[in-house]
Design a protein around this motif. Structure first.
Motif, PDB file in Angstrom:
ATOM      1  N   ASP A  50       0.809  -1.465   0.346  1.00 46.18           N
ATOM      2  CA  ASP A  50      -0.010   0.129  -0.277  1.00 46.18           C
ATOM      3  C   ASP A  50       0.817   1.504  -0.106  1.00 46.18           C
ATOM      4  OD1 ASP A  50      -2.460  -1.670   0.169  1.00 46.18           O
ATOM      5  OD2 ASP A  50      -2.204  -1.780   1.989  1.00 46.18           O
ATOM      6  N   GLU A  51       1.295   2.006  -1.637  1.00 49.53           N
ATOM      7  CA  GLU A  51       1.897   2.747  -0.903  1.00 49.53           C
ATOM      8  C   GLU A  51       1.501   3.340  -2.351  1.00 49.53           C
ATOM      9  OE1 GLU A  51       4.576   3.141   0.271  1.00 49.53           O
ATOM     10  OE2 GLU A  51       4.841   1.646   1.258  1.00 49.53           O
ATOM     11  N   THR A  52       2.053   4.511  -2.611  1.00 49.09           N
ATOM     12  CA  THR A  52       2.211   5.661  -3.337  1.00 49.09           C
ATOM     13  C   THR A  52       1.741   5.779  -4.817  1.00 49.09           C
ATOM     14  OG1 THR A  52       3.291   7.252  -3.258  1.00 49.09           O
ATOM     15  CG2 THR A  52       1.647   7.354  -1.731  1.00 49.09           C
ATOM     16  N   PRO A  53       1.633   6.174  -6.155  1.00 49.18           N
ATOM     17  CA  PRO A  53       1.975   5.571  -7.277  1.00 49.18           C
ATOM     18  C   PRO A  53       3.518   6.188  -7.326  1.00 49.18           C
ATOM     19  CG  PRO A  53       0.088   6.078  -7.655  1.00 49.18           C
ATOM     20  CD  PRO A  53       0.374   6.444  -6.680  1.00 49.18           C
ATOM     21  N   GLU A  54       3.765   7.018  -6.774  1.00 51.77           N
ATOM     22  CA  GLU A  54       5.560   7.850  -6.794  1.00 51.77           C
ATOM     23  C   GLU A  54       6.475   6.775  -6.269  1.00 51.77           C
ATOM     24  OE1 GLU A  54       1.898  10.462  -7.441  1.00 51.77           O
ATOM     25  OE2 GLU A  54       2.558   9.313  -5.641  1.00 51.77           O
ATOM     26  N   SER A  90       5.945   3.444  -5.862  1.00 46.45           N
ATOM     27  CA  SER A  90       6.120   1.843  -6.318  1.00 46.45           C
ATOM     28  C   SER A  90       6.364   2.038  -7.777  1.00 46.45           C
ATOM     29  CB  SER A  90       3.913   2.373  -6.176  1.00 46.45           C
ATOM     30  OG  SER A  90       3.687   1.448  -5.664  1.00 46.45           O
ATOM     31  N   PHE A  91       6.022   3.236  -8.419  1.00 40.55           N
ATOM     32  CA  PHE A  91       7.345   3.111  -9.674  1.00 40.55           C
ATOM     33  C   PHE A  91       8.360   4.199  -9.625  1.00 40.55           C
ATOM     34  CE2 PHE A  91       2.951   3.108 -10.919  1.00 40.55           C
ATOM     35  CZ  PHE A  91       2.637   2.443 -11.945  1.00 40.55           C
ATOM     36  N   SER A  92       9.059   4.088  -8.304  1.00 43.92           N
ATOM     37  CA  SER A  92      10.519   4.266  -7.915  1.00 43.92           C
ATOM     38  C   SER A  92      11.460   3.521  -8.034  1.00 43.92           C
ATOM     39  CB  SER A  92      10.469   5.227  -6.970  1.00 43.92           C
ATOM     40  OG  SER A  92      10.583   4.503  -5.961  1.00 43.92           O
ATOM     41  N   ILE A 123      11.193   0.520  -5.210  1.00 45.65           N
ATOM     42  CA  ILE A 123      10.300  -0.582  -4.818  1.00 45.65           C
ATOM     43  C   ILE A 123      10.906  -2.152  -4.916  1.00 45.65           C
ATOM     44  CG2 ILE A 123       9.803  -1.446  -7.728  1.00 45.65           C
ATOM     45  CD1 ILE A 123       7.128  -0.750  -4.423  1.00 45.65           C
TER      46      ILE A 123
END
Length: 54
Positions: free
Chosen positions: A27-31, A33-35, A38
């Motif tokens: 449960d993370e922000t998209p920022e 998750s796509f950094s 991850i």
């Protein structure tokens, strides 16, 4: 080893990353998750799970 994880191929838990399928819920922000963080976060979670199974 998937190309995106080549730098982790010698990690003690690399065999788990080579599995044909696995699910990771995070449960993370998209920022986040796509950094690039991850993979490290996933490995940290795998280490915790491995310790719980030991």
């Amino acid at each position: 080893m998937p190309r995106c994880l080549k730098q982790h191929q010698n990690h003690p838990l690399a065999d788990y990353l080579k599995l044909k399928g696995h699910t990771l819920r995070n449960d993370e922000t998209p920022e986040v998750s796509f950094s690039g963080d991850i993979v490290e976060r996933s490995l940290a979670l795998a280490e915790i799970i491995a310790l719980m199974k030991a």
